[in-house]
Design an enzyme around this catalytic site. Structure first.
Site, PDB file in Angstrom:
ATOM      1  N   ASP A 152     -11.302  -4.571  -4.536  1.00 67.58           N
ATOM      2  CA  ASP A 152     -11.494  -3.968  -5.849  1.00 67.58           C
ATOM      3  C   ASP A 152     -11.813  -5.116  -6.795  1.00 67.58           C
ATOM      4  OD1 ASP A 152     -10.713  -1.643  -4.643  1.00 67.58           O
ATOM      5  OD2 ASP A 152      -8.713  -1.585  -5.543  1.00 67.58           O
ATOM      6  N   HIS A 178     -14.391  -0.364  -6.150  1.00 68.68           N
ATOM      7  CA  HIS A 178     -14.050  -0.525  -4.735  1.00 68.68           C
ATOM      8  C   HIS A 178     -15.292  -0.784  -3.875  1.00 68.68           C
ATOM      9  CE1 HIS A 178     -11.547   0.585  -1.099  1.00 68.68           C
ATOM     10  NE2 HIS A 178     -12.759   0.823  -0.618  1.00 68.68           N
ATOM     11  N   TRP A 232      -7.311   8.766  -4.525  1.00 65.39           N
ATOM     12  CA  TRP A 232      -7.312   7.510  -5.285  1.00 65.39           C
ATOM     13  C   TRP A 232      -6.687   6.358  -4.518  1.00 65.39           C
ATOM     14  CZ3 TRP A 232     -10.127   7.619  -9.614  1.00 65.39           C
ATOM     15  CH2 TRP A 232     -10.414   8.869 -10.162  1.00 65.39           C
ATOM     16  N   GLU A 270     -14.514   5.583  -7.644  1.00 65.76           N
ATOM     17  CA  GLU A 270     -13.934   4.236  -7.719  1.00 65.76           C
ATOM     18  C   GLU A 270     -15.042   3.196  -7.847  1.00 65.76           C
ATOM     19  OE1 GLU A 270     -10.961   3.143  -4.851  1.00 65.76           O
ATOM     20  OE2 GLU A 270     -10.152   5.179  -4.717  1.00 65.76           O
ATOM     21  N   GLN A 323       0.826  -1.196   0.000  1.00 62.33           N
ATOM     22  CA  GLN A 323       0.000   0.000   0.000  1.00 62.33           C
ATOM     23  C   GLN A 323       0.871   1.261   0.000  1.00 62.33           C
ATOM     24  OE1 GLN A 323      -3.299  -0.190  -0.285  1.00 62.33           O
ATOM     25  NE2 GLN A 323      -3.667   2.010  -0.254  1.00 62.33           N
ATOM     26  N   SER A 352      -5.897   2.926   4.740  1.00 64.71           N
ATOM     27  CA  SER A 352      -6.489   2.054   3.724  1.00 64.71           C
ATOM     28  C   SER A 352      -7.247   0.863   4.302  1.00 64.71           C
ATOM     29  CB  SER A 352      -5.391   1.527   2.799  1.00 64.71           C
ATOM     30  OG  SER A 352      -5.930   0.579   1.905  1.00 64.71           O
TER      31      SER A 352
HETATM   32 ZN   LIG Z   1      -9.991  -0.209  -3.409  1.00 66.96          ZN
END
Ligand SMILES: [Zn+2]
Length: 233
Positions: A181, A210, A165, A207, A145, A172
């Site tokens: 995702d 996601h 993003w 997104e 990450q 995260s």
């Molecule tokens: Zn994601």
């Protein structure tokens, strides 16, 4: 001025000769003794062989090994040189690598049980509808990450822009195993419409891939957020 008489001269000469003779005799005796030693004549097992290089005078104690034949120079070194160092150098402990576990991101590996269970159910239901849902990125290691975020900062130019993003590891949901995702586009559309049945929700406007387990299965999903924000709740 000398007034030595011939007699006195003779006497001196005799003494000189005598001394010389004794010296010669002694030399001969010493020579003989050494020769005898060298040849092993009359030497016992306890005698140091002359050729052993112990030097004159025989100050070296007799060899401990009495079985060594007399006159045979022992070629075995009395002390075998040991290669073992007396002091073991402190071997530096191998530095423990920061063991960040790596995950197969394209699987449910490392996901929270809740997310995994819901996702597998949704994938099965989508398949019945003829739609394929593939996992493009599930659980990520903190290191991964961080790498993604660093790349995003390069791409978008700032921490704030990048975090719309890709979130830093500490924010995260992917690092916590609580986000997935998916792909392809048809799969995203299907899950966006049907995810709530399994408690799965699309979280961000920007997104479409996601999803997180944000609601109770069967209940409506919370309103979408425009984009991710790197801030504490
Ligand atoms: Zn994601």
């Amino acid at each position: 001025m000398t007034n030595d008489s011939p007699r006195r001269t003779f006497s001196v000469r005799a003494q000189v000769l005598s001394v010389t003779g004794v010296a010669v005799l002694l030399s001969a005796l010493v020579w003989h003794a050494e020769l005898a030693d060298f040849a092993g004549i009359g030497s016992g097992a306890d005698k140091q062989p002359v050729v052993s290089g112990s030097g004159p005078g025989g100050t070296t104690p007799p060899p401990v090994d009495a079985s060594t034949p007399a006159g045979t120079p022992s070629r075995t070194p009395s002390r075998t040189p040991t290669r073992t160092p007396s002091r073991q150098p402190a071997t530096p402990k191998p530095k423990k690598q920061a063991t960040t576990p790596s995950y197969d991101e394209s699987s449910t590996e490392g996901m929270s049980p809740k997310l995994r269970t819901r996702l597998l159910k949704a994938i099965g239901a989508a398949r019945k509808d003829g739609v394929t849902i593939t996992i493009t990125s599930g659980r990520r290691s903190s290191a991964k990450q961080a790498k993604l975020f660093a790349e995003a900062v390069e791409k978008y130019g700032s921490f704030k822009a990048a975090s719309r993003w890709v979130l830093p590891p500490e924010y995260s949901a992917h690092v916590q195993g609580k986000a997935v995702d998916i792909g392809p586009r048809a799969g995203m559309t299907w899950l966006d419409e049907n995810g709530y049945r399994f408690g799965l929700c699309r979280r961000y406007d920007n997104e479409p891939w996601h999803f997180e387990a944000l609601t109770t299965p069967g209940r409506a999903c919370p309103p979408r957020e425009p984009h991710a924000v790197a801030k504490h709740d």
